[in-house]
Enzyme design. Structure first.
Site, mmCIF file in Angstrom:
data_model
loop_
_atom_site.group_PDB
_atom_site.id
_atom_site.type_symbol
_atom_site.label_atom_id
_atom_site.label_comp_id
_atom_site.label_asym_id
_atom_site.label_seq_id
_atom_site.Cartn_x
_atom_site.Cartn_y
_atom_site.Cartn_z
ATOM 1 C CG LEU A 1 -1.956 -0.983 1.459
ATOM 2 C CD1 LEU A 1 -2.375 -1.180 2.856
ATOM 3 C CD2 LEU A 1 -3.204 -0.950 0.352
ATOM 4 N N GLY A 2 1.957 0.939 0.766
ATOM 5 C CA GLY A 2 2.951 2.071 0.741
ATOM 6 C C GLY A 2 3.988 1.827 1.215
ATOM 7 C CB VAL A 3 7.479 2.285 1.055
ATOM 8 C CG1 VAL A 3 8.905 2.236 1.432
ATOM 9 C CG2 VAL A 3 7.163 1.331 -0.130
ATOM 10 N N GLY A 4 7.042 3.475 3.931
ATOM 11 C CA GLY A 4 7.332 4.693 4.750
ATOM 12 C C GLY A 4 8.838 4.746 5.383
ATOM 13 N N GLY A 5 9.104 5.672 6.162
ATOM 14 C CA GLY A 5 10.348 5.503 6.948
ATOM 15 C C GLY A 5 10.469 4.230 7.761
ATOM 16 C CG PHE A 6 8.088 1.471 10.710
ATOM 17 C CD1 PHE A 6 8.321 1.486 11.918
ATOM 18 C CD2 PHE A 6 7.402 0.279 10.272
ATOM 19 C CE1 PHE A 6 8.450 0.283 12.863
ATOM 20 C CE2 PHE A 6 7.323 -0.905 11.174
ATOM 21 C CZ PHE A 6 7.708 -0.853 12.375
ATOM 22 N N GLY A 7 9.347 1.584 6.956
ATOM 23 C CA GLY A 7 9.173 0.062 6.316
ATOM 24 C C GLY A 7 7.972 -0.136 5.289
ATOM 25 C CG ASP B 1 5.327 13.018 11.683
ATOM 26 O OD1 ASP B 1 5.398 14.049 11.127
ATOM 27 O OD2 ASP B 1 5.795 11.846 11.130
#
Ligand SMILES: *[C@@H]1O[C@H](CO)[C@@H](O)[C@H](O)[C@H]1NC(C)=O
Ligand SMILES: *[C@@H]1O[C@H](CO)[C@@H](O)[C@H](O)[C@H]1NC(C)=O
Ligand SMILES: *[C@@H]1O[C@H](CO)[C@@H](O)[C@H](O)[C@H]1NC(C)=O
Ligand SMILES: *[C@@H]1O[C@H](CO)[C@@H](O)[C@H](O)[C@H]1NC(C)=O
Ligand SMILES: *[C@@H]1O[C@H](CO)[C@@H](O)[C@H](O)[C@H]1NC(C)=O
Ligand SMILES: *[C@@H]1O[C@H](CO)[C@@H](O)[C@H](O)[C@H]1NC(C)=O
Length: 830
Positions: free
Chosen positions: A499-505, A617
């Site tokens: 679904l998406g990629v973020g800083g966390f993974g 955030d």
């Protein structure tokens, strides 16, 4: 009728699970505990014996010579007795809220005197009863939400030290979704606030004002409604009135389950005082446990008036105004029509005083009515309804106890660096032992929280893991999931499900075994930063449940894996709906509603829990939308607890996202909830202008949305830079209110910025302005009358919930004191 029943005492001396499957799958589950034949009651309930439960896995021995006499219903002819902690795993047919009714009837025999039994009961980790005893029959009713992640309710009985536990019958009744309020009104008056999702309620009172006692035969959900006479402070101040129950109208959007017509067809009105100027209140007084919040639902139905707008009255709760000059028929637009409204009340003094009376000045004949009333206790922030000690929320399990000790030791020694290594080693060892025990023992029960096991093997995290764990609340909503389960749910982390990629993974879409669609966030185990955020997120989210916060369904705690499982948000991030995608443009009303939702979520973070939480955030990618465009705040990886009472701020290393950062926080590294308010101001501008907070490709003066928007806001020409999709559909007044609100949020100094509660209020007002504008446009009326401030009287909502049966219940007896203080929902903040 005197009847003699045989009472069978079934003893379970081994700690076991009793699995019961709901039959039929739809829905309600009635269990006659200790019986071995089904029991059909005249009111339609059909109780199954727990001994014939399809998947039961226990044995019992009926003891002979336990004959006793009882007047009570056949339901109480049998009882199940536990000498060890024992669970029922109740499989329900659908998720959502359920009534859970527990019947206790302390029979006695030569073997046991159940009057002396003392025990605790929990449902899915919520403490319902703690060290509970009863000397006479009691029926307890709760409202429990089942099915975030599983369709099983775990009902656990645990005898107090050296005692026994018992239960005569259990009912689990599925409630229509709309039966339960999503918002309620605070007392004293203020804007509607979200009712506590995820909390458990206990029915304290259910009253049919001016009418007869109604029992399970008169109510489709088998509730019992008591007469109000004994609660009237001055009985002669009220007069009972009634009408034909068949004349009662349920408007669309109000479920017939709200309350039976028999409740609405009777009422108390003001007695004729034979005085020229009839001004007094009719008052009802209820004893409750102090220190808890209560949901007070008032049922109204105007069958006493001769015409609309003839009945206007005030309602007070605990001496404070709840409804002011309330024109009942303006809510229903016809007579004899059902209306109910919910209030949230903190019963500081252990009383709920409900009063109705005529307004000070009124052109209508002075009168006031009340048809019915329900009072529900709301579980505190620890998930307790009956808590008198620290241990209350935890039924003592050996493994857990020893673990706690270990943690205490670790926490004490943690600071001593020299011992660090030893401690870590000891911790690890004990932890392993504990974990072994825990997994061998009763896994479901321990679904509560052990985030400490995350990467415990990593030398840098040992000690902090220990002290972290000790601060984890003893009750956590989300569950531990096996990594294999998660792998299956995501088809082995199939790239097509990303679904998406973020800083966390990466974030994957997944489907759990039970069909629940989830978003799975899998961290990069090598990232230390990630580990801290992972823990923060579990810690924060586990404590929080709110309609406008993304719920954590579970997490995986296997070594070298950091996986968080959330409810799936079909609409994705708000940002996607504003720009950079080909999704249809949101209308102004939708945007306002989304901002209001997000503001509610943040307001709850700031004021809704015992400790203030600062998100840190806030941005448009962290506000997610569900399929109905309901906004929920997500991503708590950076959040932290706010200042305590004697501090004004928290000093911290600056974290957050570029473009949204509070300049004051940036300068002084002092974090307050006003930093979130600033970031939210940026979000408001982004929503209005449909462009990123920072866009380096634009001319220099436009790069930063705050500078650019404030430039125009200060000139009163904000409309010049709004999203072109909005032009012509936005009311000038609404935009003005919105612009002012955003401007205040973006104040240079935290102290100038409003609280989230104020922001929420202002946005709701902006929405109101927009709606009346739309109405005017539709009516093509050129009148420029602007509606008054919202008057805090709720519309008829598509929600409600109710029911309860209180056979033989001694209501005041049910009150058990508790000191834990829940600050669930003070809209004013503190
Ligand atoms: C049973 O019924 C009798 C007579 O109806 C009454 O006197 C007695 O108090 C009742 N006992 C209980 C336990 O309710
Ligand atoms: C439980 O309640 C009984 C009396 O009902 C009391 O004597 C006992 O001390 C209580 N135990 C705990 C652990 O609170
Ligand atoms: C209604 O009032 C009458 C007279 O005051 C009383 O006899 C009757 O019991 C009341 N009915 C209910 C249901 O309270
Ligand atoms: C409640 O139901 C019972 C059984 O059907 C009935 O006898 C009784 O009259 C009902 N009560 C009212 C107030 O209608
Ligand atoms: C309401 O006011 C009365 C009179 O001032 C006072 O006696 C009573 O304790 C108050 N009740 C509550 C619940 O605040
Ligand atoms: C009714 O009760 C409210 C709140 O306790 C009080 O402020 C008000 O003065 C009362 N009204 C009358 C007429 O006594």
């Amino acid at each position: 009728m005197l009847t003699t029943f045989k009472a069978y005492f079934f003893i379970l001396s081994i700690h076991k699970l009793l699995a019961i499957t709901a039959l039929p799958p739809s829905h309600n589950l009635f269990i006659n505990c200790g019986a071995n034949t089904p029991l059909q009651l005249p009111d339609g309930r059909s109780f199954l014996p727990d001994s014939q439960a399809p998947h039961s896995s226990f044995s019992f021995t009926p003891s002979s010579n336990n004959v006793l006499s009882s007047n009570s219903s056949q339901l109480y002819g049998t009882v199940r007795v536990f000498t060890q902690p024992t669970e029922y795993k109740l499989k329900v047919g659908n998720n959502g809220r359920h009534f859970l009714r527990l019947h206790f009837h302390p029979l006695s025999s030569s073997l046991f005197n159940l009057k002396f039994a003392a025990f605790s009961v929990t449902a899915d980790g919520f403490t319902l009863l703690h060290n509970f005893s009863c000397s006479r029959g009691v029926v307890k009713e709760y409202v429990v939400e089942v099915g975030l992640g599983s369709l099983t309710m775990v009902l656990a009985f645990s005898p107090s030290h050296g005692s026994i536990a018992f239960i005569n019958a259990v009912e689990v009744i599925s409630l229509p979704d709309l039966l339960f309020p999503s918002t309620a009104f605070p007392v004293p008056q203020g804007p509607a606030i979200d009712a506590p999702i995820g909390a458990v309620l206990e029915t304290f009172y259910r009253i049919n004002a001016g009418g007869p006692v109604l029992d399970s035969r008169n109510d489709s959900l088998w509730r019992v409604w008591l007469n109000d006479q004994e609660f009237l402070v001055i009985p002669s101040s009220a007069r009972n009135v009634s009408t034909d129950p068949n004349a009662i109208v349920y408007p669309s959007g109000v479920s017939e389950e709200a309350a039976p017509g028999l409740v609405y067809a009777t009422a108390q009105e003001m007695a004729d005082a034979n005085v020229g100027n009839q001004k007094f209140n009719v008052s009802w007084l209820f004893d409750v446990d102090s220190g808890f919040d209560y949901l007070v639902r008032l049922h109204f139905c105007d069958f006493v008036s001769i015409a609309l707008h003839h009945l206007i009255f005030n309602v007070y709760i605990n001496n404070q105004s709840a409804l002011n000059s309330f024109d009942l028929s303006s809510k229903t637009m016809r007579l004899s029509t059902v209306y109910f409204v919910d209030f949230l009340v903190n019963a500081e003094f252990g009383k709920v005083l409900v009063q109705i009376g005529p307004p000070e000045i009124s052109s209508t004949p002075p009168n006031a009515i009340l048809n019915g009333l329900e009072i529900f206790k709301i579980s505190d922030s620890e998930g307790n309804l009956d808590a008198s000690s620290d241990e209350s929320s935890v039924i003592v399990m050996e493994g857990k106890k020893s673990k706690r000790k270990v943690i205490a030791i670790v926490a004490c020694l943690g600071g001593v660096l020299v011992l660090g290594f030893l401690v870590a080693a000891a911790f690890l060892l004990c932890f392993r032992i504990w974990r072994k025990k825990a997994t061998q023992g009763n896994a479901t029960w321990l679904a509560s929280p052990m985030p400490i096991s995350i990467n415990v093997g990593n030398s840098e995290t040992r000690v902090s893991a220990g002290s972290f764990a000790s601060s984890v609340p003893s009750h956590v909503f989300s569950q531990v999931l096996a990594f294999s389960e998660i792998r299956e749910a995501t088809k082995n982390f199939d790239e097509s499900l990303i679904l998406g990629v973020g800083g966390f993974g990466k974030v994957y879409k997944g489907v759990l075994e039970n069909g629940v669609v989830v978003a799975v966030k899998r961290g990069n185990p090598r990232s230390q930063q990630g580990l801290v955020e992972f823990r923060t997120e579990i810690e924060m989210l586990s404590k929080l449940r709110h309609r406008h916060l993304v719920s954590l369904i579970g997490y995986c705690q296997e070594p070298n894996e950091m996986v968080l499982v959330y409810e799936f948000m079909a609409g994705g991030p708000l940002r996607k709906h504003l720009y950079g995608s080909d999704l249809p443009a949101l209308s102004w009303k939708q945007r306002l509603e989304i901002c209001i939702g997000a503001a509610k979520g943040l307001h709850y973070l700031h004021t809704g829990t015992a400790e203030m939480i600062i998100h840190r955030d806030v941005k448009t990618t962290n506000i997610l939308l569900d399929e109905n465009l309901t906004a929920k705040v997500a991503d708590f990886g950076l959040s932290r607890l706010g200042p305590t009472l004697d501090q004004t701020h928290v000093s911290t290393v600056v974290k957050g996202s570029f473009g949204y950062l509070d300049p004051e926080y940036f300068r002084r590294q002092q974090l307050t909830q006003k930093s979130d308010v600033y970031s939210f101001g940026v979000v408001l501008m982004e929503v209005l202008c449909a462009r990123p907070a920072i866009n380096p490709t634009l001319p220099r003066e436009q790069v930063n949305i705050v500078e650019w928007a404030m430039h125009w806001q200060k000139r009163g020409q904000l409309e010049r830079i709004i999203d072109p999709h909005l032009v012509d559909s936005v009311s000038v007044d609404s935009l003005k209110k919105y612009g002012e609100t955003a401007e205040k949020c973006l104040g240079e100094h935290g102290i100038e910025r409003p609280t989230m509660g104020d922001v929420l209020w202002n946005l709701e007002y902006a929405l109101q302005l927009q709606e009346s504008f739309t109405r005017e446009v539709r009516n093509e009326s050129s009148s420029n009358c602007i509606p008054e401030l919202p008057e805090w009287i709720p519309p008829v909502r598509h929600t409600e919930y109710d029911s309860f049966s209180n056979v033989n219940a001694d209501v005041s007896d049910t009150a058990t004191s508790s000191r834990l203080f829940s600050q669930l929902m003070d809209p004013k903040g503190r």
